[in-house]
Design a protein around this motif. Structure first.
Motif, PDB file in Angstrom:
ATOM      1  N   PRO A   1       0.821  -1.212   0.000  1.00 60.37           N
ATOM      2  CA  PRO A   1       0.000   0.000   0.000  1.00 60.37           C
ATOM      3  C   PRO A   1       0.859   1.268   0.000  1.00 60.37           C
ATOM      4  O   PRO A   1       2.080   1.206   0.099  1.00 60.37           O
ATOM      5  CB  PRO A   1      -0.805  -0.100   1.300  1.00 60.37           C
ATOM      6  N   GLY A   2       0.173   2.420  -0.045  1.00 63.74           N
ATOM      7  CA  GLY A   2       0.879   3.702   0.051  1.00 63.74           C
ATOM      8  C   GLY A   2       0.884   4.450  -1.254  1.00 63.74           C
ATOM      9  O   GLY A   2       1.435   3.968  -2.246  1.00 63.74           O
ATOM     10  N   ASN A   3       0.262   5.651  -1.268  1.00 62.96           N
ATOM     11  CA  ASN A   3       0.078   6.396  -2.514  1.00 62.96           C
ATOM     12  C   ASN A   3       0.873   7.690  -2.596  1.00 62.96           C
ATOM     13  O   ASN A   3       0.641   8.489  -3.509  1.00 62.96           O
ATOM     14  CB  ASN A   3      -1.413   6.701  -2.709  1.00 62.96           C
ATOM     15  N   GLU A   4       1.787   7.932  -1.641  1.00 60.16           N
ATOM     16  CA  GLU A   4       2.623   9.139  -1.760  1.00 60.16           C
ATOM     17  C   GLU A   4       3.866   8.955  -0.912  1.00 60.16           C
ATOM     18  O   GLU A   4       3.812   8.317   0.148  1.00 60.16           O
ATOM     19  CB  GLU A   4       1.861  10.394  -1.304  1.00 60.16           C
ATOM     20  N   VAL A   5       4.980   9.502  -1.385  1.00 54.89           N
ATOM     21  CA  VAL A   5       6.238   9.401  -0.637  1.00 54.89           C
ATOM     22  C   VAL A   5       7.043  10.686  -0.771  1.00 54.89           C
ATOM     23  O   VAL A   5       6.879  11.445  -1.717  1.00 54.89           O
ATOM     24  CB  VAL A   5       7.115   8.221  -1.126  1.00 54.89           C
ATOM     25  N   VAL A   6       7.942  10.857   0.202  1.00 52.39           N
ATOM     26  CA  VAL A   6       9.009  11.861   0.104  1.00 52.39           C
ATOM     27  C   VAL A   6      10.312  11.098   0.189  1.00 52.39           C
ATOM     28  O   VAL A   6      10.436  10.177   1.006  1.00 52.39           O
ATOM     29  CB  VAL A   6       8.942  12.862   1.275  1.00 52.39           C
ATOM     30  N   GLY A   7      11.281  11.451  -0.656  1.00 57.06           N
ATOM     31  CA  GLY A   7      12.555  10.751  -0.605  1.00 57.06           C
ATOM     32  C   GLY A   7      13.557  11.410  -1.525  1.00 57.06           C
ATOM     33  O   GLY A   7      13.423  12.601  -1.856  1.00 57.06           O
ATOM     34  N   THR A   8      14.553  10.639  -1.949  1.00 63.33           N
ATOM     35  CA  THR A   8      15.582  11.208  -2.818  1.00 63.33           C
ATOM     36  C   THR A   8      15.728  10.359  -4.080  1.00 63.33           C
ATOM     37  O   THR A   8      15.486   9.151  -4.054  1.00 63.33           O
ATOM     38  CB  THR A   8      16.944  11.264  -2.102  1.00 63.33           C
ATOM     39  N   LEU A   9      16.142  11.016  -5.168  1.00 61.83           N
ATOM     40  CA  LEU A   9      16.451  10.270  -6.393  1.00 61.83           C
ATOM     41  C   LEU A   9      17.703  10.851  -7.023  1.00 61.83           C
ATOM     42  O   LEU A   9      18.150  11.943  -6.641  1.00 61.83           O
ATOM     43  CB  LEU A   9      15.264  10.250  -7.357  1.00 61.83           C
ATOM     44  N   ASP A  10      18.258  10.118  -7.988  1.00 61.26           N
ATOM     45  CA  ASP A  10      19.487  10.532  -8.677  1.00 61.26           C
ATOM     46  C   ASP A  10      20.555  10.962  -7.662  1.00 61.26           C
ATOM     47  O   ASP A  10      21.204  12.002  -7.832  1.00 61.26           O
ATOM     48  CB  ASP A  10      19.209  11.685  -9.667  1.00 61.26           C
TER      49      ASP A  10
END
Ligand SMILES: NC(=O)c1ccc[n+]([C@@H]2O[C@H](COP(=O)([O-])OP(=O)(O)OC[C@H]3O[C@@H](n4cnc5c(N)ncnc54)[C@H](OP(=O)(O)O)[C@@H]3O)[C@@H](O)[C@H]2O)c1
Length: 314
Positions: free
Chosen positions: A61-70
């Motif tokens: 489940p879970g429809n939104e996240v905060v995190g890092t990419l590249d």
């Protein structure tokens, strides 16, 4: 990677921490190292198999996240599942760089609940300065943001909430008046609080609450429906709509996921308002990833205020 995997529908105990395969890369998507996964009432519906879009098991489940990419860009984004995990695939169209002026806890409140609050008020209801608006769950995730956005736009806000403490919070956030959301005589209480029928209303509980809210809307008024937290979908009487020239519209945020302009407009407005201090995000409890079941239990019990999230690094 660590993830919450649902192998059956049911009570919160179906949310189990497991070692799950990494997401498979897909064109147009970005792989994000998740820091916070937002918990939304939609996730309660998914777990109980009552969500608008049915899902297949096993399911993260879970429809939104905060995190890092590249390797370091801080982003917030929307997903269709997969959020309660160390890594998630986000469609680039619904992924936004988080400005330095906005923290992770603030950003996670904006993607799903912030965009919903903004488009409910300004796209679905087309709320104008001077109009009155009913905002349900006024101390909740969508509600705390909707109260502030509507008040900032010059509307008269009637906030509904289930406890004294929540009603106090809604007043602090700019509600003009507050009403007990559990009252049997909800219609009369809204009319008393607003000084007569309201121009517009939001509705997310369903069943009798839908009918009681609609009864408080003035002739030629508008109501936008966006949930059924009580578990019972409401039926609309077309006779009632004709008699009072009412407009009832429906709203489901994923219908905007393909509309880059609409979501970019709202995200820019939300980030700007948080950065200049005119919009407060309310951080509720942040749970460890393995405590997803506890977060769901709390949400269904109507006790929390503000934004709930899972800290995926814990
Ligand atoms: N259509 C969309 O695109 C969309 C997008 C986001 C959210 N939503 C809907 O908006 C609503 C709020 O979502 P959210 O994530 O911001 O949650 P939330 O408001 O933080 O929490 C849910 C709140 O709903 C109220 N509620 C009323 N009847 C309830 C019931 N029978 N059981 C549990 N809670 C009940 C409670 O507030 P009181 O006790 O104060 O009444 C509770 O605190 C949900 O219905 C959700 O499905 C829809």
């Amino acid at each position: 990677m660590r993830a919450i995997v649902m192998r059956e529908f049911g009570d919160p105990d179906v949310l189990r921490l497991e070692d799950a395969p990494e997401p498979t890369p897909r064109a147009g998507h970005a792989l994000v190292d998740v820091r916070l996964a937002g918990v939304n009432y939609a996730d309660v519906h998914v777990r109980g198999d009552t969500y608008l879009a049915p899902v297949e098991l096993p399911y993260i489940p879970g429809n939104e996240v905060v995190g890092t990419l590249d390797g370091g860009r801080r982003v917030v984004g929307l997903t269709r599942g997969g959020g309660y995990a160390e890594r998630a695939l986000l469609h680039r169209r619904v992924t936004w760089d988080v400005p330095d002026t906005v923290g992770d806890e603030q950003a996670v409140a904006l993607a799903l609940q912030g965009n919903s609050a903004w488009h409910l008020l300004f796209t679905a209801l087309r709320l104008s300065e001077g109009e009155s608006v009913v905002v349900p769950a006024a101390a909740g995730g969508v509600g705390t943001l909707a109260v502030q956005l509507a008040a900032r736009a010059g509307a008269k806000v009637i906030g509904l909430a289930g406890s004294e403490a929540k009603r106090r919070l809604a007043l602090e956030l700019g509600a003009h008046a507050v009403v007990d959301s559990t009252a049997e005589d909800l219609t009369e209480r809204i009319l008393d609080a607003a000084g007569g029928p309201v121009d517009t209303a939001l509705e997310m509980t369903g069943g009798a609450t839908f009918a009681r809210t609609l009864a408080a809307v003035a002739p030629r008024g508008r109501l936008a429906v966006y949930g059924f937290a009580g578990g019972e979908l409401a039926n609309v009487s077309t006779r009632e709509l004709m008699e009072r020239s009412l407009t009832v519209s429906g709203f489901w945020l994923p219908q905007l996921y393909a509309d880059r302009t609409a979501l970019q407009t709202s995200m820019r407005a939300l980030f700007g308002a948080v950065a200049d201090g005119s919009l407060r995000t309310l951080t509720g409890t942040t749970y460890a990833l393995g405590e997803a079941a506890r977060a769901h239990r709390d949400l269904a019990a109507r006790t929390p205020t503000g934004k709930l999230a899972l800290d995926v690094t814990r």
